[in-house]
Enzyme design. Structure first.
Site, PDB file in Angstrom:
ATOM      1  N   LYS A   1       0.814  -1.215   0.000  1.00  0.00           N
ATOM      2  CA  LYS A   1       0.000   0.000   0.000  1.00  0.00           C
ATOM      3  C   LYS A   1       0.847   1.264   0.000  1.00  0.00           C
ATOM      4  O   LYS A   1       0.600   2.187  -0.774  1.00  0.00           O
ATOM      5  CB  LYS A   1      -0.928   0.012   1.230  1.00  0.00           C
ATOM      6  CG  LYS A   1      -1.975  -1.067   1.266  1.00  0.00           C
ATOM      7  CD  LYS A   1      -2.923  -0.893   2.420  1.00  0.00           C
ATOM      8  CE  LYS A   1      -2.283  -1.001   3.784  1.00  0.00           C
ATOM      9  NZ  LYS A   1      -1.690  -2.341   4.048  1.00  0.00           N
ATOM     10  N   ASN A  42      -2.971   6.305   5.709  1.00  0.00           N
ATOM     11  CA  ASN A  42      -2.172   5.451   6.579  1.00  0.00           C
ATOM     12  C   ASN A  42      -0.678   5.739   6.433  1.00  0.00           C
ATOM     13  O   ASN A  42       0.134   5.190   7.150  1.00  0.00           O
ATOM     14  CB  ASN A  42      -2.461   3.979   6.251  1.00  0.00           C
ATOM     15  CG  ASN A  42      -2.134   3.051   7.392  1.00  0.00           C
ATOM     16  OD1 ASN A  42      -2.438   3.336   8.540  1.00  0.00           O
ATOM     17  ND2 ASN A  42      -1.504   1.935   7.084  1.00  0.00           N
ATOM     18  N   HIS A  62      -4.004  -9.214  10.247  1.00  0.00           N
ATOM     19  CA  HIS A  62      -4.786  -8.562  11.314  1.00  0.00           C
ATOM     20  C   HIS A  62      -5.936  -9.446  11.800  1.00  0.00           C
ATOM     21  O   HIS A  62      -6.993  -8.938  12.205  1.00  0.00           O
ATOM     22  CB  HIS A  62      -5.338  -7.213  10.824  1.00  0.00           C
ATOM     23  CG  HIS A  62      -4.275  -6.224  10.454  1.00  0.00           C
ATOM     24  ND1 HIS A  62      -3.323  -5.781  11.339  1.00  0.00           N
ATOM     25  CD2 HIS A  62      -4.011  -5.609   9.270  1.00  0.00           C
ATOM     26  CE1 HIS A  62      -2.517  -4.930  10.736  1.00  0.00           C
ATOM     27  NE2 HIS A  62      -2.904  -4.814   9.481  1.00  0.00           N
TER      28      HIS A  62
END
Length: 423
Positions: free
Chosen positions: A129, A152, A199
């Protein structure tokens, strides 16, 4: 201002609450609280840590509450803004849900604060990302478009909204945590890079994690997706012809470049600008970052590889003999497949942190030897003693960092300092 919850999907939304509660005071929480306070909203900012960084929020009139969460903080609140590090099971968030108080992620607030003409390119996925987001920023700059990189990575979206112009392009890295509570956020171009288990300690299951990621496509004008994933959109793969070959190494980075190329074309950028950025973009810190070469040994910081899929991509980027540093805090992953698929050029492995036992069990099952280093300084010293000219020492941990470090950046910075101190 009105206390009625807005419904419209456009940036430049004028509705603001009378009183808002911001939960979590990391970077994005502080940005959200400041942005609301500057607009005259009565803001309470809460964090469970007594040592949370509150910045200059007190100077803006923000009411600060540090310590145990109290449901009384919801009294009179029209809106709860949740930082990405705050789980949906947080007592305050659950109490807000039960009482019908609107809940937004920080990026939802940031999107609503963008100028009406600003356009958003969102990038999500398990890995790549940050690299893809920064590469898209470089492509847009090569095309002479006003661009802000946020989310982010870099600035919080609410912070970027403070300086964005009406014709700005915002390239925003979006994690699954940030996408949990979006309601009107609409990307002009939405990019999904890949989907691997990650996650799971927070989301509980891969299906829940996947569902959070796919929220990026809600209301998107154009969707960019990996070829073969079975999702409708503009497809890309690492084998696509590109306007130029990327400067950054590794097949995974060619895949990132293909995704960025597809997204840039969907945004109307020409191939000349794309080619210029591909040829010159050097990559990002903590992702296959060459720290130094000492006595013929290359030391590479890949601290951002916080799961096994990212670490596998890092390992695959090198044909040279590898000395691999693994470990950190657990995220609910099975290390077995990763251990079994480690290539023969991985000559030695050094385990650090809380995940050492789980990694050791997986490596035992795969018939691989390892050293229990315990911490990063010991691992660096051991690798320095073992490495020979032509080797690569690779910090690609396959784990989060929260057992011994504040975040992956502090871990990478520590590795960089330790390597620079070698003589």
């Amino acid at each position: 201002m009105s206390g009625t919850r807005p419904d419209g999907p456009s940036p430049g939304e004028t509705w603001l609450p009378r009183r808002a509660l911001v939960v979590g005071l990391a970077r994005s929480g502080r940005a959200a609280a400041a942005a609301l306070a500057r607009r005259g909203v009565d803001v309470v900012a809460a964090d469970r840590s007594l040592e949370a960084d509150t910045g200059r929020l007190g100077d803006l009139g923000v009411e600060l509450r540090l310590g145990p969460e109290e449901e009384a903080l919801l009294e009179g609140v029209d809106l709860v803004v949740k930082s990405p590090g705050v789980p949906a099971e947080s007592p305050l968030v659950m109490a807000a849900r039960a009482s019908g108080v609107a809940r937004w992620s920080e990026v939802e607030l940031g999107y609503r604060l963008l100028p009406a003409g600003a356009r958003l390119i969102g990038v999500t996925g398990t890995n790549g990302k940050t690299t893809t987001t920064e590469l898209l920023g470089a492509i847009l700059r090569a095309a002479d478009r006003p661009v802000e990189v946020a989310g982010n990575v870099g600035r919080a979206l609410t912070d970027a909204a403070e300086t964005a112009a009406d014709d700005s392009w915002i390239v925003c890295e979006l994690s699954s945590f940030q996408l949990e509570d979006v309601h009107t956020l609409a990307c002009d171009v939405a990019v999904l890079l890949n989907l691997e288990p990650d996650h799971l300690d927070r989301h509980g299951s891969f299906d829940a994690y996947r569902a959070a990621k796919l929220r990026i496509f809600e209301r998107a004008r154009a969707k960019v997706v990996p070829r073969g994933l079975g999702i409708d959109g503009i497809e890309f793969s690492a084998d696509d012809p590109l306007p130029a070959e990327p400067l950054i190494p590794g097949r995974h980075n060619r895949e990132n470049a293909a995704a960025a190329t597809a997204a840039a074309r969907a945004a109307g950028v020409g191939d000349d600008a794309i080619a210029e950025a591909l040829r010159t973009f050097p990559g990002v810190p903590h992702r296959l970052e060459l720290v130094r070469e000492l006595r013929g040994v290359r030391w590479v910081n890949d601290s951002k590889a916080t799961n096994t899929a990212a670490a596998a991509r890092g390992v695959a980027a090198y044909d040279a003999p590898l000395r691999l540093i693994l470990g950190g805090s657990l995220k609910g992953e099975d290390f077995g497949p990763f251990a079994r698929e480690l290539p023969p050029n991985v000559r030695s492995i050094y385990l650090v942190g809380a995940a050492s036992d789980e990694l050791a069990a997986a490596l035992d099952g795969a018939g691989r030897t390892y050293t229990r280093a315990g911490d990063l300084p010991t691992a660096v010293a051991s690798a320095a003693a073992d490495a020979e000219a032509g080797d690569v020492v690779l910090l690609s941990p396959a784990c989060a960092s929260f057992d011994q470090f504040r975040d992956f950046e502090e871990r990478g910075d520590t590795f960089r300092r330790l390597v620079q101190d070698l003589t």
